[in-house]
Design an enzyme around this catalytic site. Sequence first.
Site, mmCIF file in Angstrom:
data_model
loop_
_atom_site.group_PDB
_atom_site.id
_atom_site.type_symbol
_atom_site.label_atom_id
_atom_site.label_comp_id
_atom_site.label_asym_id
_atom_site.label_seq_id
_atom_site.Cartn_x
_atom_site.Cartn_y
_atom_site.Cartn_z
ATOM 1 N N LYS A 142 0.816 -1.488 0.245
ATOM 2 C CA LYS A 142 0.060 0.067 0.259
ATOM 3 C C LYS A 142 1.060 1.783 0.150
ATOM 4 C CE LYS A 142 -3.516 -0.406 -0.369
ATOM 5 N NZ LYS A 142 -4.037 -0.583 -1.783
ATOM 6 N N HIS A 155 6.893 -7.129 -2.288
ATOM 7 C CA HIS A 155 6.732 -6.689 -1.045
ATOM 8 C C HIS A 155 8.029 -6.984 -0.193
ATOM 9 C CE1 HIS A 155 3.762 -4.658 -2.283
ATOM 10 N NE2 HIS A 155 2.483 -6.176 -1.805
#
Length: 317
Positions: free
Chosen positions: A66, A130
Amino acid sequence: MSRSRERVIEVVENSFSESGKVSPEDLLFSYKGILYPATLSSPETLEALKSFETRSDDVFLAGYPKTGTNWLGQMVMDLESTDAKYTEEEMKERINAEKMLEMFPRLEFGDPGIYERMKKLPSRRIIQTHLPPHLLPPSVLQSKAKILVLFRNPKDTAVSYYHFYNNMPLLPSFTSWDEYFAAFMNGKLAWGSYFDHLVEWNKYIDHEGIMMINYEELKEDQVLGMKKIAAFFGFSLSEEDFSRIAEKASFQAMKEKSRETHGKFGDILFRKGVVGNWREFFSKAQSEEMDQKFEDCLGGTKLATKMKYDVYCKVSK
């Protein structure tokens, strides 16, 4: 649309109907002390990842969840394909290769055999992750491949991840913002601690093969940001190319097409994409707690200076 994105859409949309059958404690697994979504990966996959073979022309995009990695990924794919001048037939071949090899859009996703299949992908491979540095395959940091690392201020990241967590059926929900905030501050979320990620990447801030860029910097001037990215990877584009890609790969344009490109997942993936939304969620005490945490972890570092924490995260007096 690449097959890798199609596969995640398929998995996510299946999970909407299956989510009620899986208990919250079974949605995540722990590997080396960090949580990951069990539907998309496994300890066996992360063990197999150690043997991944990096190519010198691989393009790596890294960032905590995010922080804008889907947006960045679209920009870089458009920059790379424009530089490479692929024909329509070549693009079809590349997409078909991803279909045949059953790729996923994150390095840590998939079955343990995915890394053998990745050897068959044509160059240049654009690989997103990530993962923090210490969990990347050894070959990545030892190679001449370049890594672009994206950061976003922690307060907006926390809010965006909160909505993602509670809307994503692959992840357990939180009953309140306060409960989630405690988990975020303690790194008890998928992919672990935001702050640990930053502390680790800060060690590589002067690495010649790594470039770090801020979400906020890209929002302020997307074309300038893309020019820096293109220069880093050695992509050659015209002024018209940059303008065209900026229009196509703006957050708003991607959000408007999200149903078409990402199915139901698009509603979860693209929310607001703004800077400063954290002010609607943080209490004064929570804001001060995060200010102190950031100072304790990164105060005085080059990365802290680059992130302009005081500009984006301090309450105006």
